[in-house]
Design a protein around this motif. Sequence first.
Motif, PDB file in Angstrom:
ATOM      1  N   TYR C  47      -9.352  -1.454   3.539  1.00  0.00           N
ATOM      2  CA  TYR C  47      -8.485  -2.629   3.511  1.00  0.00           C
ATOM      3  C   TYR C  47      -7.292  -2.405   4.423  1.00  0.00           C
ATOM      4  O   TYR C  47      -6.633  -1.355   4.364  1.00  0.00           O
ATOM      5  N   GLU C  48      -7.024  -3.402   5.245  1.00  0.00           N
ATOM      6  CA  GLU C  48      -5.893  -3.391   6.155  1.00  0.00           C
ATOM      7  C   GLU C  48      -4.915  -4.469   5.691  1.00  0.00           C
ATOM      8  O   GLU C  48      -5.342  -5.541   5.284  1.00  0.00           O
ATOM      9  N   GLN C  49      -3.641  -4.200   5.726  1.00  0.00           N
ATOM     10  CA  GLN C  49      -2.675  -5.228   5.345  1.00  0.00           C
ATOM     11  C   GLN C  49      -1.696  -5.494   6.484  1.00  0.00           C
ATOM     12  O   GLN C  49      -1.530  -4.666   7.386  1.00  0.00           O
ATOM     13  N   TYR C  50      -1.078  -6.632   6.433  1.00  0.00           N
ATOM     14  CA  TYR C  50       0.086  -6.897   7.273  1.00  0.00           C
ATOM     15  C   TYR C  50       1.259  -6.340   6.482  1.00  0.00           C
ATOM     16  O   TYR C  50       1.722  -6.942   5.512  1.00  0.00           O
ATOM     17  N   VAL C 117      -3.043 -14.210   1.340  1.00  0.00           N
ATOM     18  CA  VAL C 117      -2.409 -12.896   1.420  1.00  0.00           C
ATOM     19  C   VAL C 117      -3.024 -12.115   2.586  1.00  0.00           C
ATOM     20  O   VAL C 117      -4.236 -11.885   2.608  1.00  0.00           O
ATOM     21  N   PRO C 118      -2.193 -11.716   3.559  1.00  0.00           N
ATOM     22  CA  PRO C 118      -2.755 -11.116   4.785  1.00  0.00           C
ATOM     23  C   PRO C 118      -3.261  -9.682   4.574  1.00  0.00           C
ATOM     24  O   PRO C 118      -2.591  -8.704   4.868  1.00  0.00           O
ATOM     25  N   ILE C 119      -4.464  -9.640   4.045  1.00  0.00           N
ATOM     26  CA  ILE C 119      -5.200  -8.391   3.827  1.00  0.00           C
ATOM     27  C   ILE C 119      -6.606  -8.626   4.351  1.00  0.00           C
ATOM     28  O   ILE C 119      -7.156  -9.713   4.170  1.00  0.00           O
ATOM     29  N   TRP C 120      -7.150  -7.613   5.010  1.00  0.00           N
ATOM     30  CA  TRP C 120      -8.492  -7.748   5.580  1.00  0.00           C
ATOM     31  C   TRP C 120      -9.338  -6.527   5.248  1.00  0.00           C
ATOM     32  O   TRP C 120      -8.811  -5.450   4.962  1.00  0.00           O
TER      33      TRP C 120
END
Lengths: 81, 81, 137, 137
Positions: C47-50, C117-120
């Motif tokens: 998981y990548e977040q801003y 929610v900016p998570i990828w």
Amino acid sequence: MIQVKVKCFSQVKYALGTHELALELEIGTTTAELDKLIREKADGKLDGVSLRVAVNQKYVPEETVLDDGDEVAFIPPVQGG
Amino acid sequence: MIQVKVKCFSQVKYALGTHELALELEIGTTTAELDKLIREKADGKLDGVSLRVAVNQKYVPEETVLDDGDEVAFIPPVQGG
Amino acid sequence: MVKVEIVNGSIDFFPPDDNRRQDGAELVFNGRVRATEHGENIIALEYEQYDGMAETELTQLANETCKKFPIHDLFCNHRIGKVSVGETSLHVVIWSKHRKEGLEAMIWFISELKKRVPIWKWAILEDGTRIPSECKH
Amino acid sequence: MVKVEIVNGSIDFFPPDDNRRQDGAELVFNGRVRATEHGENIIALEYEQYDGMAETELTQLANETCKKFPIHDLFCNHRIGKVSVGETSLHVVIWSKHRKEGLEAMIWFISELKKRVPIWKWAILEDGTRIPSECKH
């Protein structure tokens, strides 16, 4: 001219091959214009990907005029959870 | 005549003051008739209380003919959870 | 009350609590990583977040949820970084008087989280390849 | 798979499980005793069951739920006897591929449980009086 920082995540990061771009733009440049520029840089890899815009970590409308020092992100569909 | 056991729970137990009744009934007695009898025994305390019938621990339609040895329960609105 | 945290590393679940007097419903959701992502076998998600914006958006969403539904508490942990198959990436606990509002709040909260929610996710395939997971809900 | 138990005494929660490969959603519901029952302060509820029939109906309902919704597992413990304010009387865990079917199954299962499983509540008031709790959902 203004300086902006573009943060790149997920598909945008993958398409551009970087997590951050520092760009110099003309005064009055909008997020919509920058979106176009980013898509050109991605060389087709972002075609069909919807991107929302955040400026200084807040979602903003598509046509927002950028200021010097802004942090911009083109946010591909999020995938939390 | 047949012998049946009536199990009493919750409001029925409270109204009748017992958790079990042993009754002798005429052959052919139905659950609907027994329901009426139980309500009479409760002396008004079960008026307005809806009761479903279970025979031998299974819900049955209102008009079910009872057999010798049946275990009957008049089930007031349940409250699990 | 709202507690929100984005954590790199495993999640500590919010503990059960027998001392509440007006909360008839405790609802817990754990979103876990499945071994298949869009038909491909994976060994983990990353998981990548801003950084910053993700936690701000998540906190704001939690507060909105508490205003929109008559719930008492919403606790949420979202994991960032590598999460192996089977492990929990999203942990949400909602306390409410009755179950109805808790369930409705849970449905809305997670659905909104997945919109804003900016998570990828990056899929880590069996051969070690790491690719952005396409978005399909 | 279905696990159902009616227990006299405190409930052991079903443990989390990090070893599942196709369950993206773990949903837990704990129904807890509130300090107020129909406007009156209580110190506990006492749950009464129809011995035998309650567990049979609950098991049948759990199996029906697994047929009606594409969930993988439904575990349910219901407590009988005295349950103090704050404690869990009903514990349900549902494992499914996606959250949607898990949430729908949870809503249906609890709502049906409250219609047909022969379990009743007696309210234990502050002065020790014990009365059948009226049915209002």
